[in-house]
Design an enzyme around this catalytic site. Structure first.
Site, PDB file in Angstrom:
ATOM      1  CE  LYS A 136       0.665   1.716  -2.282  1.00  0.00           C
ATOM      2  NZ  LYS A 136       1.022   2.911  -3.075  1.00  0.00           N
ATOM      3  CB  SER A 211       2.459   5.088  -0.395  1.00  0.00           C
ATOM      4  OG  SER A 211       1.920   4.992  -1.708  1.00  0.00           O
ATOM      5  CB  SER A 235       3.506   6.178  -4.211  1.00  0.00           C
ATOM      6  OG  SER A 235       3.009   7.446  -3.918  1.00  0.00           O
TER       7      SER A 235
END
Length: 573
Positions: A136, A211, A235
């Site tokens: 990420k 996210s 997320s």
């Protein structure tokens, strides 16, 4: 006619300000353009790398490699029956395809090509030897930006790898791409002004979640076999559920967060965590085995030295499982409710004991603990992150509310209370707090956690089966539906490990039943959520599996049981 001097000076000053603003905006757009060009060059580098490999190894079949589950792939890599470069370039090729289709990759880590050559010569084989891993955006990789979707973070490469990336490398894994996120990470969609919108690989009109949305899209589309995400309200779990894969949010400090950039720095009310994402539960367990090692505990002494407990994970003892179908705050979609009911029946048929669990005060958790806790300073630190950035029109109202003085928030909250109670509570939660009020809030959260655990232990539970928001919402809807995070954010406030397992698909009957969806508050958010769920036949729906703090192995064991029973049922159907 002569123009008065003061008027002339005012016009000149206004013109100068407009010019300076135009120049600043032009400079920002130039940086954005450069970043987008780097992203395009990354994809070209991936294409050239795969092309070179295919020319040099025309007989290598990529599809069989991509079809191997991680435990089997890892075994073949470690016993030498599958060369690491074959695996690496198979995934680079597939990742390139998914990046083209979903816009999930922000950067190719070209040094991974050198690492794969060194891997062929190494004698010490770690648990993830030769396994390509996606990372990420917000998790630091040396020499690469962690942008969080902010222009100001461009061209600021990390000085060193985060601890989790260092441990992955020591275990032989090959971090090979970084993936897209929403600006600031405080969203469960996946869009920013630099890299744009990421799409769900299963249906491009749907959000991949956020996210960790780039991770969800890449793994869900088969372009990565294992990825690392972060979770502060769902997320990691939203992308896993929306893209039909598995994900684990551990207890906040089970894995190191050193070198992981947070969305809201300093807040302690909603606990963030780093966790693995993969196609299946066994892959998550393998990743946790690899990370929970002496290297992790040595590199970050704040992480408790708790190695992976194999005995707990491999146990076959019947479980005593709490469950609930709704939190009475966000009405579950018909598919969500059916998913919990079906899994409950499967677990009972397999010999486990299911016990109803009554949730209370979820509205208090969302408004008083989570929103108030994350924006305890009235949102000033969050707003500072956006200073000097290009305007994001979709967040205009939110920014206006954060910037409003406390007396105005209080007045608007009082006015809105009779006809928009949730909006009223949000306004009340966003005012600035004194230090004494923040300390009191932390005490309240701690007391709530003790009460929740006491209720859990009174029922003598091992684990909990819970709904997970789904199916995937249409693109743009998560930004309008921040209140719908209730099912996930609860377990960040409690700091319990929580995993997501896909168990079913939306049916025509679910879609028909959705026509009667009204929600518990029957407000604008409930009506919008009903629209966001529509048109989802065939999309995956997941459940959450939860355990008490520091019991990740038990959580994974429960997830594995749910996964096995669901797969068996779906095969029969």
């Amino acid at each position: 006619m002569r123009v008065p001097l003061p008027a002339l000076l005012c016009c000149s000053a206004a013109s100068l300000l407009l010019l300076l603003r135009w120049r600043r905006r032009r400079g920002l757009w130039k940086k954005v353009k450069q970043a987008q060009q780097r992203q395009e060059r990354s994809l070209v580098q991936m294409q050239m790398a795969v092309q070179r490999f295919r020319e040099q190894h025309p007989s290598v079949k990529m599809v069989p490699i991509l079809s191997l589950p991680l435990p089997e792939l890892s075994k073949k890599l470690r016993d030498g029956s599958l060369p690491p470069d074959h695996v690496f370039y198979a995934y680079v090729g597939k990742a390139l395809q998914m990046a083209t289709e979903t816009n999930c990759i922000t950067e190719y880590l070209q040094e991974s090509e050198t690492q794969i050559q060194k891997a062929k010569l190494t004698e010490k084989l770690g648990l993830l030897y030769g396994v390509p891993v996606s990372i990420k955006d917000s998790i630091n990789c040396q020499g690469h930006d962690s942008t969080l979707g902010f222009i100001k973070n461009l061209n600021k490469p990390a000085a060193e790898d985060s601890v989790v990336v260092q441990v992955l490398r020591r275990q032989g894994a090959i971090p090979f791409v970084k993936t897209n996120v929403p600006q600031s990470l405080i969203s469960y969609d996946c869009k920013n002004l630099i890299f744009g919108q990421t799409f769900n690989p299963l249906l491009y009109t749907r959000s991949p979640g956020g996210s960790s949305g780039g991770e969800g899209a890449l793994i869900g589309g088969g372009g990565s076999i294992l990825g690392l995400g972060t979770d502060v309200g769902g997320s990691l779990r939203f992308p896993a559920a929306f893209c039909g894969i598995c994900g684990l949010k551990p207890t906040g400090n089970r894995l190191s967060k050193k070198g992981v950039v947070a969305g809201v720095l300093g807040q302690k009310a909603v606990v963030a965590a780093v966790g693995p994402m993969a196609k299946d539960v066994e892959s998550l367990a393998l990743c946790m085995r690899a990370l929970l090692c002496e290297d992790m505990f040595h590199l970050d002494s704040t992480v408790p030295p708790l190695p992976f407990n194999e005995e707990v994970y491999s146990s076959t003892q019947p479980l005593r499982i709490g469950y609930y179908e709704t939190d009475f705050f966000t009405m579950p979609s018909p598919a969500m409710r059916r998913a919990v009911r079906e899994v409950k029946e499967l677990l009972e048929d397999a010999g486990h004991t299911l016990v109803p669990f009554e949730l209370t005060s979820v509205d208090r958790v969302i408004f008083n603990f989570c929103i108030r806790g994350m924006f305890a300073d009235g949102g000033s630190s969050f707003l500072r992150k956006f200073k000097g950035e290009l305007e994001n029109s979709s967040m205009g109202l939110f920014f206006w509310l954060l910037r409003s003085p406390g007396w105005l928030k209080t007045a608007l909250s009082w006015i809105a209370k009779p006809f928009a109670p949730r909006f009223s509570d949000i306004l009340k939660s966003m005012r600035a707090n004194t230090v004494d009020e923040v300390w009191s809030l932390h005490c309240e959260i701690e007391e709530f956690c003790h009460q929740f655990i006491a209720q859990w232990k009174k029922l003598n539970l091992d684990v909990m089966l819970c709904p997970m928001l789904g199916p995937a919402l249409g693109i743009g809807y998560p930004g309008k539906l921040s209140v719908a995070v209730s099912y996930t954010m609860l377990y960040n406030a409690l700091d319990f490990p929580a995993g997501v397992v896909p168990v079913t698909l939306v049916t025509d009957e679910d879609e028909e039943e959705l026509k009667g969806y009204q929600g518990y508050f029957r407000d604008w958010w409930d009506r919008t959520l009903a629209k966001a769920f529509r048109g989802s036949v065939g999309m995956p729906v997941a459940v959450q599996c939860v355990a008490l703090p520091w019991q990740e192995e038990l959580c994974l064991r429960f997830m594995k049981e749910v996964e096995t029973l669901s797969l068996k049922k779906n095969m029969i159907v």
